[in-house]
Design a protein around this motif. Structure first.
Motif, PDB file in Angstrom:
ATOM      1  N   LYS A   1       0.851  -1.195   0.000  1.00  0.00           N
ATOM      2  CA  LYS A   1       0.000   0.000   0.000  1.00  0.00           C
ATOM      3  C   LYS A   1       0.884   1.242   0.000  1.00  0.00           C
ATOM      4  O   LYS A   1       1.404   1.650   1.048  1.00  0.00           O
ATOM      5  CB  LYS A   1      -0.935  -0.023   1.202  1.00  0.00           C
ATOM      6  CG  LYS A   1      -1.934  -1.179   1.131  1.00  0.00           C
ATOM      7  CD  LYS A   1      -3.050  -1.043   2.134  1.00  0.00           C
ATOM      8  CE  LYS A   1      -4.117  -2.108   1.880  1.00  0.00           C
ATOM      9  NZ  LYS A   1      -5.260  -2.000   2.806  1.00  0.00           N
TER      10      LYS A   1
ATOM     11  N   LYS B   1      -1.930   4.665  -8.891  1.00  0.00           N
ATOM     12  CA  LYS B   1      -2.895   4.056  -9.810  1.00  0.00           C
ATOM     13  C   LYS B   1      -2.585   4.433 -11.247  1.00  0.00           C
ATOM     14  O   LYS B   1      -2.642   3.583 -12.147  1.00  0.00           O
ATOM     15  CB  LYS B   1      -4.318   4.474  -9.430  1.00  0.00           C
ATOM     16  CG  LYS B   1      -4.847   3.778  -8.183  1.00  0.00           C
ATOM     17  CD  LYS B   1      -6.326   4.022  -7.991  1.00  0.00           C
ATOM     18  CE  LYS B   1      -6.868   3.235  -6.810  1.00  0.00           C
ATOM     19  NZ  LYS B   1      -8.325   3.403  -6.618  1.00  0.00           N
ATOM     20  N   ASN B   2      -2.215   5.690 -11.467  1.00  0.00           N
ATOM     21  CA  ASN B   2      -1.859   6.115 -12.824  1.00  0.00           C
ATOM     22  C   ASN B   2      -0.597   5.409 -13.311  1.00  0.00           C
ATOM     23  O   ASN B   2      -0.491   5.045 -14.496  1.00  0.00           O
ATOM     24  CB  ASN B   2      -1.660   7.628 -12.868  1.00  0.00           C
ATOM     25  CG  ASN B   2      -2.980   8.376 -12.807  1.00  0.00           C
ATOM     26  OD1 ASN B   2      -4.031   7.826 -13.151  1.00  0.00           O
ATOM     27  ND2 ASN B   2      -2.942   9.616 -12.355  1.00  0.00           N
TER      28      ASN B   2
ATOM     29  N   TYR C   1      -1.786   1.965 -14.273  1.00  0.00           N
ATOM     30  CA  TYR C   1      -2.574   2.030 -15.508  1.00  0.00           C
ATOM     31  C   TYR C   1      -1.660   2.247 -16.721  1.00  0.00           C
ATOM     32  O   TYR C   1      -1.824   1.599 -17.763  1.00  0.00           O
ATOM     33  CB  TYR C   1      -3.590   3.168 -15.438  1.00  0.00           C
ATOM     34  CG  TYR C   1      -4.755   2.920 -14.512  1.00  0.00           C
ATOM     35  CD1 TYR C   1      -5.379   1.672 -14.439  1.00  0.00           C
ATOM     36  CD2 TYR C   1      -5.252   3.954 -13.708  1.00  0.00           C
ATOM     37  CE1 TYR C   1      -6.448   1.451 -13.582  1.00  0.00           C
ATOM     38  CE2 TYR C   1      -6.331   3.740 -12.848  1.00  0.00           C
ATOM     39  CZ  TYR C   1      -6.920   2.494 -12.793  1.00  0.00           C
ATOM     40  OH  TYR C   1      -7.970   2.274 -11.950  1.00  0.00           O
TER      41      TYR C   1
ATOM     42  N   LYS D   1     -10.394   0.694 -18.723  1.00  0.00           N
ATOM     43  CA  LYS D   1     -10.002   1.189 -17.409  1.00  0.00           C
ATOM     44  C   LYS D   1     -11.153   1.147 -16.414  1.00  0.00           C
ATOM     45  O   LYS D   1     -10.968   0.868 -15.219  1.00  0.00           O
ATOM     46  CB  LYS D   1      -9.473   2.625 -17.561  1.00  0.00           C
ATOM     47  CG  LYS D   1      -8.893   3.218 -16.296  1.00  0.00           C
ATOM     48  CD  LYS D   1      -8.307   4.606 -16.591  1.00  0.00           C
ATOM     49  CE  LYS D   1      -7.800   5.283 -15.343  1.00  0.00           C
ATOM     50  NZ  LYS D   1      -7.245   6.628 -15.624  1.00  0.00           N
TER      51      LYS D   1
ATOM     52  N   LEU E   1      -8.662  -2.686  -9.645  1.00  0.00           N
ATOM     53  CA  LEU E   1      -7.293  -2.527  -9.171  1.00  0.00           C
ATOM     54  C   LEU E   1      -7.295  -2.482  -7.647  1.00  0.00           C
ATOM     55  O   LEU E   1      -7.942  -1.624  -7.044  1.00  0.00           O
ATOM     56  CB  LEU E   1      -6.668  -1.254  -9.745  1.00  0.00           C
ATOM     57  CG  LEU E   1      -5.228  -0.935  -9.334  1.00  0.00           C
ATOM     58  CD1 LEU E   1      -4.284  -2.071  -9.712  1.00  0.00           C
ATOM     59  CD2 LEU E   1      -4.777   0.384  -9.973  1.00  0.00           C
TER      60      LEU E   1
ATOM     61  N   PHE F   1      -5.008  -3.214  -3.724  1.00  0.00           N
ATOM     62  CA  PHE F   1      -3.709  -3.112  -3.069  1.00  0.00           C
ATOM     63  C   PHE F   1      -3.717  -3.983  -1.816  1.00  0.00           C
ATOM     64  O   PHE F   1      -4.634  -3.896  -0.999  1.00  0.00           O
ATOM     65  CB  PHE F   1      -3.394  -1.658  -2.693  1.00  0.00           C
ATOM     66  CG  PHE F   1      -3.233  -0.751  -3.883  1.00  0.00           C
ATOM     67  CD1 PHE F   1      -1.979  -0.476  -4.388  1.00  0.00           C
ATOM     68  CD2 PHE F   1      -4.338  -0.190  -4.500  1.00  0.00           C
ATOM     69  CE1 PHE F   1      -1.824   0.347  -5.491  1.00  0.00           C
ATOM     70  CE2 PHE F   1      -4.195   0.642  -5.605  1.00  0.00           C
ATOM     71  CZ  PHE F   1      -2.937   0.908  -6.106  1.00  0.00           C
TER      72      PHE F   1
END
Length: 620
Positions: free
Chosen positions: A69, A107-108, A111, A122, A127, A129
């Motif tokens: 995380k 996250k970006n 991605y 998307k 997604l 963690f």
């Protein structure tokens, strides 16, 4: 049957793993494709391989999960700098911009990395963690054969946690105790690795090997142990530790230790990499290895006490300390121990996928009371056509054997002659150990083989030991081994009847004179303390490697070979046929075997290294 992709990235040992309904389909480190050891890069190639192995696209996945995380880790960094302020300003100014500009937007990052793998929706992608030490715990417990087990995870640091004790019961894992940063037995061991001239996060196993050169009867070791315990570490009865931060810089600095204080404490300067190893370095390595073992045994006792389980699972980087593992095994605190063979951050990718499968999706756990790691043979394999294409590209000269029996007879004959053979078969291993599919093999009886392999094949430090691969059913003829060791995670003493008497002045000899003094009839795998790190080879797990060693046994009476990873110092283990041929041509190996093809060095054309990789998962 949930399809889950686990990812580790951005720190070191990036990897990907794919599970379907809890079954491990594929797992591989990114370094094997990029050829950059311990790469932190997003595992584009590893993900491509995992998806191709299952015939899946990203949109067909039920979840993609990252192994820790990041925001919790960022919280730890900020709070640590705040607590230690104004100390650590330079480190703060170096680290924070990277987090603010990039890592805060994890996250970006993920991605964007997945876009390099392929197209996906998307909005559809789930997604997730996982916490770092939960990923480690899951990587050990879920593949284990145990329905109920204590789980011990120990590494440098995850988000806040540095060690944890959990209980695994059927499909559930419950974390019971945690030790938090900056107090960490893993970071302490890394600090000593740094001080003795090895790289942090990769050189700790060298420190473990160096410890065997310490003189166990020396007063200096006793003094070192006393100094460490009085100044650096306070060890509690439950195995938790408190580290005196005035001696360390890892919390807020750019180095592991405060070298001036360490120099004053131990009486010598930090050893620079590649400089001569002195007895004082060996004795300090012995001292910290001894203390690490003491801490781990206390942790094991505590895990037994609070879980009441008969079985133990272990993961995290410290779980790769096979010397400490063997001390734990000898104590018989638990009936049996299972250690995740990819215990470091790469294994976190697998653990994250399994944690989501069983704890998020609540899938029924696969448990047929067998090891679910499949010998770690979870990476790519290559067809005969792909090997022939490599041969054409490199103009390699090879002989193709139609039957495996004839191939093994030829290879064993060369091994008996003292030749060194690169051995490439089937699916690549996941984790740091080569276990018979990407290996360099030699005869362990040869008195000069350890020196030859280090100096002319691996191009690494001369003090480094080599491991034997032994037929599981014959292991007791050579070693006092309390358990099977399919993943090279335990050491065992060479049997006394195989040892040779040491001279009275043995510990007065130089380090290299001791190293090359003949200690047993298996000289090349007998370490200075008469131990060996063992792989027991099981016919049901790797029948091809088993058959090779069995043929060697038939011809020589010895059921074991030297097995070292198929790479040279500073490079990852080979992945592709091209990688194998390149390594073969750039070292003094005598023969190379790729599946049923054999290459003799004297028959090959002049080699000119090409920097590009021919791997089908490598990006253009």
């Amino acid at each position: 049957m949930r399809k889950v992709l686990g990812i580790s990235a951005f720190y070191h040992d990036s990897a990907a793993a794919l599970t379907i309904g809890g079954k491990i389909i594929a797992a591989v480190q990114e370094e094997r494709f990029t050829r950059i050891k311990h790469t932190p890069l997003f595992p584009v190639n590893a993900i491509k391989y995992c998806l191709e192995a299952a015939g899946l696209e990203i949109d067909e996945l039920d979840a993609v999960v990252f192994y820790d995380k990041p925001l919790l880790k960022f919280e730890r960094l900020l709070e640590t700098y705040y607590v230690f302020a104004p100390k650590g300003l330079l480190s703060f100014l170096k680290a924070i911009p990277s987090w603010v500009n990039e890592k805060m937007f994890f996250k970006n990052l993920i991605y964007n990395g997945l876009k390099e793998v392929g197209n996906f929706n998307k909005k559809k992608l789930r997604l997730l963690f996982s916490e770092h030490h939960l990923s480690h715990a899951s990587s050990a417990f879920y593949p284990s054969p145990f329905e109920n087990a204590a789980i011990l995870t120990i590494d440098g640091v995850g988000e806040w946690c540095t060690s944890s004790i959990s209980i695994g019961d059927c499909g559930k894992i419950t974390i019971l105790r945690e030790m938090e940063f900056p107090h960490s037995i893993g970071l302490l061991y890394s600090a000593f690795s740094y001080y003795l001239g090895f790289k942090v996060n990769s050189g700790e196993y060298k420190l473990m090997g160096l410890a065997a050169y310490g003189n166990p009867n020396s007063q200096r070791i006793k003094d070192y142990v006393k100094l460490i315990k009085s100044e650096l570490i306070d060890i509690k009865d439950d195995g938790s530790v408190w580290l005196n931060q005035k001696y360390f810089n890892y919390a807020t600095g750019l180095r592991m230790t405060n070298c001036k204080r360490w120099e004053k404490l131990f009486g010598f300067k930090r050893r620079e990499a590649e400089t001569e190893l002195l007895q004082e370095h060996c004795d300090l390595a012995f001292a910290i290895q001894n203390i690490t073992e003491e801490v781990l045994i206390k942790m094991i006792h505590e895990a037994k006490k609070i879980t009441g389980s008969d079985y133990l699972c272990m993961a995290g980087g410290v779980a790769l300390n096979c010397v400490a593992n063997s001390k734990i095994l000898q104590k018989s605190i638990f009936k049996d121990i299972y250690i995740q063979p990819a215990s470091g951050d790469a294994g976190g990718a697998l653990g994250a996928a399994l944690a989501v499968t069983y704890l998020y999706f609540d899938e029924p756990r696969i448990n047929d009371k067998k090891d679910q790691m499949f010998g770690t043979y979870l990476g790519p394999d290559y067809s005969e056509r792909e090997i022939q294409l490599m041969n054409k590209k490199t103009k390699a000269v090879s002989t193709h054997y139609g039957t495996f029996a004839k191939l093994t007879e030829f290879v064993v004959d060369k091994l008996v002659q003292g030749k060194v053979v690169g051995w490439f078969q089937g699916r690549m291993e996941f984790g740091p150990r080569a276990l018979g599919n990407r290996s360099i093999l030699a005869d362990a009886r040869h008195p000069e083989m350890q020196k030859r392999l280090n100096m002319r094949i691996k191009y690494r430090e001369g003090f480094r030991p080599f491991a034997p691969s032994v037929l599981a059913e014959d292991a007791s003829e050579y070693f006092d081994l309390a358990s099977s060791s399919p993943y090279m995670l335990f050491v065992a003493p060479v049997k006394k009847e195989r040892r040779k008497k040491l001279p009275e002045n043995y510990f007065c000899m130089t380090i290299m004179d001791r190293l090359y003094y003949e200690r047993s009839d298996l000289q090349a795998i007998t370490h200075l303390d008469f131990s060996a790190r063992i792989q027991t080879v099981h016919k049901e797990t790797n029948p091809i490697f088993w058959e090779l060693i069995n043929t060697f046994k038939y011809m020589t009476g010895y059921a074991l070979l030297i097995n070292t990873s198929f790479n040279v110092r500073g490079e990852p283990i080979v992945c592709t046929p091209y990688d194998a041929y390149q390594c073969f041509m750039e070292t003094e190996m005598d023969y190379l075997v790729i599946e049923n093809f054999i290459y003799a060095k004297m028959q090959q054309p002049i080699w000119q290294r090409k920097e590009e990789s021919n791997h089908k998962y490598q990006l253009d």
